[in-house]
Scaffold this motif. Structure first.
Motif, mmCIF file in Angstrom:
data_model
loop_
_atom_site.group_PDB
_atom_site.id
_atom_site.type_symbol
_atom_site.label_atom_id
_atom_site.label_comp_id
_atom_site.label_asym_id
_atom_site.label_seq_id
_atom_site.Cartn_x
_atom_site.Cartn_y
_atom_site.Cartn_z
ATOM 1 N N GLY A 38 37.222 59.960 12.778
ATOM 2 C CA GLY A 38 38.551 60.253 13.279
ATOM 3 C C GLY A 38 39.566 60.028 12.175
ATOM 4 N N GLY A 39 40.693 60.735 12.255
ATOM 5 C CA GLY A 39 41.719 60.606 11.217
ATOM 6 C C GLY A 39 41.311 61.323 9.945
ATOM 7 N N ASP A 40 41.787 60.832 8.826
ATOM 8 C CA ASP A 40 41.520 61.428 7.524
ATOM 9 C C ASP A 40 40.016 61.397 7.246
ATOM 10 N N PRO A 41 39.354 62.557 7.122
ATOM 11 C CA PRO A 41 37.905 62.548 6.888
ATOM 12 C C PRO A 41 37.506 61.930 5.559
ATOM 13 N N GLY A 42 38.467 61.785 4.637
ATOM 14 C CA GLY A 42 38.186 61.136 3.363
ATOM 15 C C GLY A 42 38.657 59.707 3.294
ATOM 16 N N GLY A 43 39.057 59.160 4.439
ATOM 17 C CA GLY A 43 39.572 57.799 4.477
ATOM 18 C C GLY A 43 38.470 56.758 4.390
ATOM 19 N N PRO A 44 38.856 55.468 4.322
ATOM 20 C CA PRO A 44 37.869 54.389 4.161
ATOM 21 C C PRO A 44 37.093 54.101 5.436
ATOM 22 N N THR A 45 35.833 53.759 5.281
ATOM 23 C CA THR A 45 34.986 53.271 6.371
ATOM 24 C C THR A 45 34.069 52.204 5.795
ATOM 25 N N TYR A 46 34.038 51.041 6.421
ATOM 26 C CA TYR A 46 33.199 49.940 5.942
ATOM 27 C C TYR A 46 31.840 49.967 6.631
ATOM 28 N N GLU A 47 30.796 49.565 5.889
ATOM 29 C CA GLU A 47 29.459 49.464 6.458
ATOM 30 C C GLU A 47 29.440 48.318 7.468
ATOM 31 N N GLY A 48 28.972 48.630 8.693
ATOM 32 C CA GLY A 48 29.159 47.732 9.815
ATOM 33 C C GLY A 48 28.480 46.386 9.694
ATOM 34 N N TRP A 49 27.207 46.359 9.289
ATOM 35 C CA TRP A 49 26.490 45.086 9.273
ATOM 36 C C TRP A 49 26.944 44.171 8.144
ATOM 37 N N THR A 50 27.300 44.747 7.008
ATOM 38 C CA THR A 50 27.827 43.925 5.918
ATOM 39 C C THR A 50 29.135 43.275 6.335
ATOM 40 N N LEU A 51 30.006 44.083 6.955
ATOM 41 C CA LEU A 51 31.289 43.569 7.425
ATOM 42 C C LEU A 51 31.083 42.541 8.529
ATOM 43 N N LEU A 52 30.124 42.786 9.427
ATOM 44 C CA LEU A 52 29.882 41.844 10.518
ATOM 45 C C LEU A 52 29.458 40.480 9.989
ATOM 46 N N SER A 53 28.633 40.471 8.961
ATOM 47 C CA SER A 53 28.208 39.192 8.392
ATOM 48 C C SER A 53 29.387 38.439 7.800
#
Length: 276
Positions: A38-53
Motif C-alpha cells: 500500500g502507498g508508495d510501491p518503492g517505499g520502505p518495508t522492514y523484514e518482519g521477524w528481524t524487526l519483531l526480535s
C-alpha cells in the motif's frame, strides 16, 4: 498492529514502547511482506521477524507476533528456529502467527516473490505446504531427538531444534486466513484463528465453518481462540462491539501511518474502553 511499511523503525518502536505501558493493550503485531502492499510501491518495508526480535528486546509485557508470517517465504525448519529465538528474546511472549501466503490476485503482494527470487506456487500447494509446515515446526519445538520428515512438500533429514522456545509445550500457533482449505488446517493445527475483518456476516459464516471442520475431526471448536483484524480510522474510530458480539475476543486493531503522538493511549480510550 503496526504494519512496518511506509514508516520509520523509531516510529514503530515509539508506539510499541507506549503500548507496553498500557495494561488494556495485551498484544502487538507486525506483518510479513518484503515490499509495500500500500502507498508508495518503492517505499520502505522492514523484514518482519528481524524487526519483531528487536521490538521484543525493547518491551517487557506485550505478547507479540507477526500477523501472519508467510509460509512461502522461509522453509519451516528455518522459521521454527527464527521463532524460537524470538520467544527466547521476549522471555516467552511470542504468539506464532502463520498463513499460506499472499493471494495471487494481489499484484503488490505477488511482485515481492519475483523480486526476491522466491517461487510462487498455486493455492493448493500453499495450503498443503502450510499443513506440513505446522507439523514440522511443532515437532522441532517439542521433540528431543533428531527426526526425518518425508512429506509431499517438505523433506528433512536429521531435523532437530535447539534451543527450544521458552513456552511449553510451544508458543501458541495462530493461523490466519478465510478460505475453506485454510480453515481445515486451522481445525487441525491452530490454537487461535485470525481473519481480516470487513463483512461481519462473512466473518460469522467462516467461524461457523471452522466449527464444522472441528466437529468432523473430533475437536472442541471452543479450543480455538477466534481473532479478528480490524483496520481503524483516526477520524472515524472503528466500532469493535460488533466483532465482540460475534464471538471474537482477540481483536487486533490495525493502525494507519503516520502514527500520531500518543496513539496507543488513544486506541485504549477510544476503542478498547468504550467497547468494553
Amino acid at each position: 498492529m503496526t504494519a512496518p511499511m511506509q514508516v520509520d523503525y523509531h516510529d514503530v518502536l515509539r508506539v510499541w514502547r507506549e503500548a507496553d505501558t498500557i495494561p488494556e493493550i495485551e498484544h502487538a503485531w507486525l506483518f510479513d511482506h518484503l515490499m509495500p502492499i500500500g502507498g508508495d510501491p518503492g517505499g520502505p518495508t522492514y523484514e518482519g521477524w528481524t524487526l519483531l526480535s528487536a521490538l521484543a528486546a525493547q518491551t517487557e509485557r506485550l505478547r507479540l507476533g507477526v500477523l501472519v508470517t508467510s509460509n512461502r517465504f522461509r522453509p519451516p525448519a528455518m522459521l521454527a528456529k527464527i521463532a524460537a529465538t524470538v520467544d527466547i528474546v521476549s522471555g516467552g511472549r511470542l504468539d506464532f502467527g502463520i498463513g499460506a501466503g499472499s493471494r495471487p490476485s494481489h499484484p503488490l503482494a505477488r511482485r515481492e516473490y519475483e523480486a526476491h527470487g522466491l517461487p510462487f506456487h498455486d493455492s493448493a500447494h500453499a495450503v498443503g505446504s502450510l499443513a506440513e509446515g505446522c507439523t514440522v515446526i511443532r515437532r522441532l519445538w517439542t521433540e528431543t531427538e533428531p527426526f526425518d520428515f518425508d512429506g509431499t512438500f517438505h523433506h528433512l533429514t536429521g531435523a532437530f531444534g535447539n534451543p527450544k522456545p521458552v513456552q511449553r509445550p510451544h508458543p501458541p500457533i495462530l493461523i490466519g486466513g478465510r478460505s475453506a482449505a485454510v480453515l481445515r488446517v486451522v481445525a487441525e493445527h491452530a490454537d487461535a484463528w485470525n481473519i481480516p475483518g470487513g463483512d461481519i456476516e462473512d466473518v460469522i459464516s467462516r467461524s461457523a465453518l471452522l466449527d464444522r471442520y472441528c466437529a468432523e475431526i473430533g475437536r472442541d471448536p471452543a479450543s480455538i481462540t477466534r481473532s479478528i483484524h480490524l483496520q481503524i480510522s483516526y477520524d472515524q474510530p472503528s466500532i469493535t462491539r460488533e466483532a465482540i458480539d460475534a464471538g471474537f475476543q482477540h481483536i487486533v486493531l490495525g493502525l494507519p501511518t503516520p502514527y500520531p503522538v500518543g496513539v496507543a493511549q488513544w486506541v485504549t480510550d477510544e476503542l478498547i474502553i468504550k467497547s468494553a
